[in-house]
Scaffold this motif. Structure first.
Motif, short mmCIF file in Angstrom:
data_model
loop_
_atom_site.label_atom_id
_atom_site.label_comp_id
_atom_site.label_asym_id
_atom_site.label_seq_id
_atom_site.Cartn_x
_atom_site.Cartn_y
_atom_site.Cartn_z
N PHE A 98 0.76 -1.08 -0.06
CA PHE A 98 -0.04 -0.03 -0.05
C PHE A 98 0.77 1.30 0.12
O PHE A 98 0.39 2.35 -0.49
N LEU A 99 2.00 1.18 0.56
CA LEU A 99 2.95 2.31 0.73
C LEU A 99 3.47 2.53 -0.90
O LEU A 99 3.47 3.98 -1.24
N LEU A 100 3.93 1.47 -1.30
CA LEU A 100 4.24 1.83 -2.94
C LEU A 100 3.22 2.14 -3.65
O LEU A 100 3.60 3.01 -4.47
N PHE A 101 2.10 1.58 -3.67
CA PHE A 101 0.85 2.20 -4.18
C PHE A 101 0.71 3.82 -3.97
O PHE A 101 0.46 4.59 -5.03
N MET A 102 0.88 4.22 -2.82
CA MET A 102 0.32 5.61 -2.74
C MET A 102 1.67 6.31 -3.19
O MET A 102 1.39 7.56 -3.56
N ILE A 103 2.88 6.09 -3.12
CA ILE A 103 3.81 6.83 -3.79
C ILE A 103 3.64 6.64 -5.30
O ILE A 103 3.96 7.81 -6.01
N LEU A 253 -14.41 1.30 -3.39
CA LEU A 253 -13.33 1.13 -2.53
C LEU A 253 -13.00 -0.34 -2.94
O LEU A 253 -11.80 -0.71 -2.88
N ALA A 254 -13.95 -1.20 -3.03
CA ALA A 254 -13.76 -2.62 -3.51
C ALA A 254 -12.88 -2.55 -4.62
O ALA A 254 -11.97 -3.37 -4.89
N LEU A 255 -13.23 -1.90 -5.48
CA LEU A 255 -12.43 -1.77 -7.09
C LEU A 255 -10.99 -1.38 -6.83
O LEU A 255 -10.19 -1.90 -7.48
N VAL A 256 -10.90 -0.28 -5.88
CA VAL A 256 -9.61 0.15 -5.80
C VAL A 256 -8.46 -0.87 -5.05
O VAL A 256 -7.59 -1.03 -5.55
N LEU A 257 -9.38 -1.60 -4.01
CA LEU A 257 -8.58 -2.80 -3.32
C LEU A 257 -8.17 -3.72 -4.39
O LEU A 257 -7.08 -4.35 -4.26
N LEU A 258 -9.15 -4.06 -5.38
CA LEU A 258 -8.90 -5.03 -6.34
C LEU A 258 -7.69 -4.54 -7.45
O LEU A 258 -6.89 -5.55 -7.57
N ARG A 291 -7.85 10.04 -8.81
CA ARG A 291 -6.70 9.94 -7.97
C ARG A 291 -6.87 10.32 -6.54
O ARG A 291 -6.57 9.69 -5.44
N HIS A 292 -7.54 11.57 -6.45
CA HIS A 292 -7.69 11.78 -4.93
C HIS A 292 -8.87 11.55 -4.31
O HIS A 292 -8.44 11.18 -2.88
N GLU A 293 -9.89 10.77 -4.68
CA GLU A 293 -10.70 10.17 -3.98
C GLU A 293 -10.07 8.67 -3.52
O GLU A 293 -10.16 8.22 -2.38
N VAL A 294 -9.21 8.14 -4.63
CA VAL A 294 -8.57 6.82 -4.01
C VAL A 294 -7.58 6.98 -3.01
O VAL A 294 -7.60 6.20 -2.02
N LEU A 296 -7.70 9.29 -0.49
CA LEU A 296 -8.44 9.42 0.62
C LEU A 296 -8.77 8.25 1.17
O LEU A 296 -8.85 7.92 2.35
N ASP A 297 -9.35 7.25 0.32
CA ASP A 297 -9.74 5.90 0.62
C ASP A 297 -8.83 4.98 1.06
O ASP A 297 -9.19 4.26 2.03
N ILE A 298 -7.68 5.15 0.64
CA ILE A 298 -6.63 4.14 0.79
C ILE A 298 -5.75 4.41 2.42
O ILE A 298 -5.12 3.75 2.83
N GLU A 299 -5.72 5.84 2.33
CA GLU A 299 -4.74 6.16 3.42
C GLU A 299 -4.95 5.49 4.71
O GLU A 299 -3.77 5.14 5.36
N PRO A 300 -6.06 5.17 5.18
CA PRO A 300 -6.23 4.52 6.77
C PRO A 300 -5.71 3.16 6.58
O PRO A 300 -5.06 2.69 7.42
N PHE A 301 -5.88 2.51 5.32
CA PHE A 301 -5.25 1.08 5.08
C PHE A 301 -3.84 1.04 5.09
O PHE A 301 -3.32 0.35 5.87
#
Length: 608
Positions: A98-103, A253-258, A291-294, A296-301
């Motif tokens: 998840f860190l590398l994805f955010m980068i 969110l499910a699609l982002v995680l997928l 990208r901005h919505e993604v 925000l959704d991924i940050e807590p994970f």
């Protein structure tokens, strides 16, 4: 008591019982981690200790080498420790993914190409030079060539997870240090794949040559990356449009995680690093409008899973091993810092970074990293490294990672000290206006407001001189100008050198309220007839400046409110001239009263 724990399972129920029991163990470990994340780590934050260091210490305490070693003496401790290290490591790998994805999400392919000089130039040089030096040192201690090369390549890498998290917490990713460190770390992450293939090639049996095996593997990897990039560009937008039309945050969110986990798994299936796959997924998402919505959704994970990663690093540290060989481990940890820091500093300077930036980046990146743990573990699993050596290297790497928050603090202080020394050397030479100059304006403070005022005076060809105590600001501002000087404007003798006793006016634009008050007080005391104008932060500050002797004070909040009201009146349909007259009337009224009281504020609201 749960039903499955109350009765003994029969032979036919054994596998089901074991599965439920394993799930219960994992749930207990998740609860232990959440207790640490929600209670223990915030306590570290309250005493101003980095949360990363908190997670590392928690990992040492609750891991197999901490309290778990006392379970035989105190069985109740079993409920407070984590002994399933493999489960924790699996979650930890998700944190790195998840860190590398955010980068990648923060980069985009265009930005990566724009940073190519630092990423592929500085980053590439750092990996190659550091790996070569450590390989040579490892070979001197009678290690085989493959083992020496593996150690050199592994220890050339730094901790992306810890360094990026520290820079993010300090909101310094956009600084020169942040960009330089990120560029080096990014190339290191890209280098993980070739290094892993190299380890596999060393362990290859029946191949004509490890070089051929390595070349074939790299070709397959490059093909896989190209396929993912092409398919991603073709499919991502249509997929997200389709899900977005459902107007369901859960489906989004499910699609982002997928996308994240699916791309990581696809890359791993092709023999690549899962973290690299997540990075590529982030690059693809950065090109879309989602990208901005993604983010925000991924940050807590990302935050929670990275916490698991730091806990897993702490769990790798065997305190008994540390206590058994404290001198050798200490020398090895310090030795890694001593080897890597000068190399990174020298290369940073060679690529045009300033001394403070190169020094802080060198200290910040001189630890071992999570991928070094992976490389050493893989080498041990493939029989290229014996058990005691692998365990020793894992402990050295973990200790250097644990020291990173303290390194970062030291590096920042070192960078600040070098910057201050450089500023001292760059101080503008002392000078004074002509002794017969009269009728000029003295500006105390040459920030944004002071520079704007100076530009207006220049346009009107009015003589003026400015003074500020920010040496870096003045070093930049003096290029092509000879009216800006270094000094403390609250000292009357400094103002006298600028001809304040012969000036038409003194304008105080300095940002610090306390400094502005000192300057106004000193100037009024020395020159009672001097016209003094000052910038104030608010009405209370303006009142104090007037009491100290300022002739005219302009509060930032008042002027900003008046200009905003002017724009609102015009946009609401009033003619421009009418709106200006209304605002000027209020400005005159406020200047006369010296403050914005409740009645004036209510009158402004009524006019709007």
């Amino acid at each position: 008591m749960p039903r499955y724990a109350a009765a003994q399972p029969d032979a036919g129920q054994g596998s089901d019982f074991q599965a439920v029991h394993a799930a219960t163990l994992h749930l207990r470990e998740v609860i232990i981690f959440l207790l640490a994340a929600g209670i223990i780590v915030p306590l570290f934050r309250r005493v101003k200790i980095s949360p990363i260091l908190g997670f590392l210490i928690v990992g040492m305490v609750i891991g197999p080498y901490g309290l778990a070693s006392f379970v035989d003496v105190a069985p109740w401790l079993r409920h407070a420790v984590i002994d399933d290290v493999e489960f924790v490591n699996a979650l930890a790998e998700m944190g790195v993914i998840f860190l590398l994805f955010m980068i990648g999400l923060e980069l985009s392919l265009e930005r990566l190409w724009a940073m190519r000089r630092l990423v592929f130039g500085l980053g590439g040089a750092q990996v190659l030079v550091t790996a070569a030096v450590i390989t040579a040192i490892a070979a001197m201690f009678d290690n085989t060539l493959p083992m020496a090369v593996i150690l050199g390549a592994g220890f050339a890498l730094s901790s992306t997870a810890i360094v990026m998290q520290l820079l993010s917490e300090q909101r310094r990713l956009g600084t020169e240090v942040g960009r330089t460190s990120f560029s080096i770390l990014l190339f290191q992450d890209l280098a993980v794949l070739p290094i892993l293939f190299m380890v596999s090639a060393f362990a290859a049996r029946g191949e004509d040559s490890p070089v051929i095996a390595f070349a074939i593997a790299m070709g397959q990897a490059a093909a896989a990356v190209v396929v993912v990039l092409v398919l991603g560009r073709l499919l991502l937008r249509p997929l997200f449009r389709f899900v977005g039309a459902a107007d369901s945050r859960e489906l989004f969110l499910a699609l982002v995680l997928l996308v994240i986990i699916g791309t990581a798994m696809a890359m791993e299936s092709a023999g690549l690093s899962a973290a690299l796959g997540a990075f590529v997924a982030g690059l693809l998402m950065a090109e879309t409008e989602y990208r901005h919505e993604v983010e925000l959704d991924i940050e807590p994970f990302k935050g929670l899973l990275l916490g698991v990663f730091f806990v897993s690093v702490g769990m790798e540290i065997d305190l008994t091993e540390v206590l058994a060989r404290p001198v050798l481990l200490g020398v090895s940890v310090i030795g890694l810092f001593v080897i890597k820091a000068p190399i990174i500093y020298g290369l940073g300077r060679a690529f045009g970074q300033s001394r403070p930036v190169a020094a802080e980046s060198a200290v910040l990146l001189s630890q071992g990293g999570e991928f070094a743990l992976l490389v050493v573990s893989m080498a041990f699993a493939l029989g290229l490294m014996d058990g005691p050596t692998a365990q020793f290297m894992l402990i050295v790497t973990s200790l250097t990672m644990m020291a990173t928050p303290m390194q970062a603090h030291f590096g920042r202080r070192l960078g600040g000290a070098l910057e201050a020394r450089g500023a001292e050397r760059q101080r503008p030479a002392a000078a004074s206006p002509p002794s017969d100059l009269k009728g000029h304006v003295v500006i105390a403070g040459y920030g944004r407001v002071g520079q704007m005022l100076a530009a207006i005076l220049e346009e009107q060809e009015m003589a003026h001189y400015a003074i500020d105590n920010d040496a870096h600001l003045l070093a930049r501002s003096r290029r092509g100008r000879d009216h800006v000087f270094f000094g403390d404007a609250s000292r009357p003798d400094m103002l006298r050198r600028l001809g304040a006793d012969r000036a038409t006016a003194l304008v105080v634009t300095i940002n610090s309220p306390q400094a502005a008050e000192r300057i106004v007080a000193a100037a009024r005391r020395e020159w009672p007839g001097l016209s003094i104008h000052a910038r104030a932060h608010d009405n209370e500050h303006a009142r104090r400046l007037r009491d100290l002797g300022a002739d005219r004070v302009v509060p930032e909040t008042v002027e900003a409110s008046l200009q905003l009201a002017d724009a609102v009146l015009i946009s609401s349909g009033l003619p421009g001239a009418t709106a200006h007259r209304i605002i000027e009337a209020h400005r005159a009224s406020l200047e006369e009263s010296g403050e914005l009281d409740e009645e004036a504020a209510e009158e402004v609201r009524e006019k709007l």
